[in-house]
Enzyme design. Structure first.
Site, PDB file in Angstrom:
ATOM      1  N   LEU A 104       0.673  -1.750   0.070  1.00 63.33           N
ATOM      2  CA  LEU A 104      -0.067  -0.263   0.621  1.00 63.33           C
ATOM      3  C   LEU A 104       1.520   0.916  -0.080  1.00 63.33           C
ATOM      4  O   LEU A 104       2.094   0.946   0.550  1.00 63.33           O
ATOM      5  CB  LEU A 104      -0.776  -0.050   1.358  1.00 63.33           C
ATOM      6  CG  LEU A 104      -2.324  -0.870   1.314  1.00 63.33           C
ATOM      7  CD1 LEU A 104      -2.568  -1.239   2.951  1.00 63.33           C
ATOM      8  CD2 LEU A 104      -2.786  -1.188   0.100  1.00 63.33           C
ATOM      9  N   ASP A 105       0.868   2.330  -0.857  1.00 62.52           N
ATOM     10  CA  ASP A 105       1.241   3.340  -1.028  1.00 62.52           C
ATOM     11  C   ASP A 105       1.685   4.035  -0.031  1.00 62.52           C
ATOM     12  O   ASP A 105       0.859   4.111   1.366  1.00 62.52           O
ATOM     13  CB  ASP A 105       1.834   3.861  -2.444  1.00 62.52           C
ATOM     14  CG  ASP A 105      -0.153   4.750  -3.104  1.00 62.52           C
ATOM     15  OD1 ASP A 105      -0.506   5.115  -1.607  1.00 62.52           O
ATOM     16  OD2 ASP A 105       0.136   4.541  -3.538  1.00 62.52           O
ATOM     17  N   PHE A 106       2.906   5.148   0.146  1.00 63.14           N
ATOM     18  CA  PHE A 106       2.639   5.682   1.313  1.00 63.14           C
ATOM     19  C   PHE A 106       1.462   6.515   1.687  1.00 63.14           C
ATOM     20  O   PHE A 106       1.282   7.301   2.960  1.00 63.14           O
ATOM     21  CB  PHE A 106       3.743   6.943   1.034  1.00 63.14           C
ATOM     22  CG  PHE A 106       4.511   7.811   1.903  1.00 63.14           C
ATOM     23  CD1 PHE A 106       5.031   6.836   2.985  1.00 63.14           C
ATOM     24  CD2 PHE A 106       4.267   9.041   2.143  1.00 63.14           C
ATOM     25  CE1 PHE A 106       5.568   7.642   3.909  1.00 63.14           C
ATOM     26  CE2 PHE A 106       4.661  10.129   3.330  1.00 63.14           C
ATOM     27  CZ  PHE A 106       5.740   9.795   4.730  1.00 63.14           C
TER      28      PHE A 106
END
Length: 261
Positions: A104-106
């Site tokens: 899951l990206d930042f």
């Protein structure tokens, strides 16, 4: 079933393939009592006995899977050269060696699965099991977006919405498994979408193609495993029924692999 030694160790332990190679080359691996320093040596499941640093590695190894409700502002990586916060800064010590199932990206949040068995992580990552996300986009949901959600989309240039350093340019977006528009307004809209993958910022790229930035993205579920009321930044173990569904899935995947072999 025979497989390469390095693959066998990575498949049935918490070692990555690279870590397995290193352990073999450094003389920490024994097959049937003999030190083996060739990562390509074939191991016969159920016949050969493999030890790494004195611990037996076998298909009977139990595995653990946890659910983490990842907050925004954490990277799904072991360490960051820029010193940004990672999930391992928040996870308790007992989970430091767990492998994340995908990313899951930042700026994204929500359900992230982690496991101490790399073969479980790989099987789930490469599966087409349903993932459900709640997203908020700038602007309204257009008929063109709905058409692409229902029928899929191929883009020669899908770099809008991607990471600046991503080398992936062209992308094919399969039809969504489902979607529900919860709010549709000119300034922002909210949707629940179900897709079968979610790699390479798929949703951010999809909506960016239509000029709609994704401002919030939260994963709510992965197959039968749901976030439910788990607070942000907290973890939980899988329930008995979730383990049961996972065991059934892994058994089916193993059967498919044997049929392909």
């Amino acid at each position: 079933m025979a497989m390469r030694l390095n693959k066998y160790i990575a498949h049935y332990s918490t070692y990555s393939r690279r870590e397995a190679d290193r352990a073999i080359q450094d003389g920490y691996v024994r097959i049937n009592g003999e030190i083996e320093m060739n990562p390509a040596t074939q191991v016969e499941e159920g016949r050969d006995i493999v030890y790494v640093s004195g611990k037996q590695v076998s298909p009977k190894n139990k595995y653990t899977v946890i659910v983490y409700n990842k907050p925004k502002g954490e990277l799904v990586t072991k360490s960051d050269p820029k010193g940004r916060r990672t999930i391992y800064d928040s996870l308790s010590k007992e989970f430091k060696h767990f492998i994340p199932v995908g990313r899951l990206d930042f700026a994204s949040e929500g359900l992230l699965l982690l496991t101490d068995a790399s073969h479980v992580a790989t099987a789930l990552m490469e599966s087409d099991l349903e993932r459900i996300y709640k997203i908020k986009i700038k602007g309204e949901v257009t008929p063109e977006m709905e058409d692409a959600m229902m029928n899929g989309l191929y883009l020669e240039d899908a770099s809008a919405g991607a990471h600046s350093h991503s080398k992936i340019k062209e992308m094919e977006f399969k039809p969504f498994l489902g979607y529900k528009i919860q709010k549709n307004q000119p300034n922002y809209s909210i949707l629940k979408v179900a897709i079968a993958e979610g790699k390479n910022r798929e949703l951010r790229r999809f909506f960016a193609h239509f000029g709609a930035d994704v401002v919030d993205l939260k994963r709510l579920s992965f197959a039968e495993i749901e976030l439910n009321n788990l607070p942000t930044g907290k973890t939980r173990y899988l329930t008995r029924s979730e383990y049961s569904a996972l065991y059934k899935f892994l058994k089916e995947e193993s059967k498919k692999q044997k049929e392909r072999a």
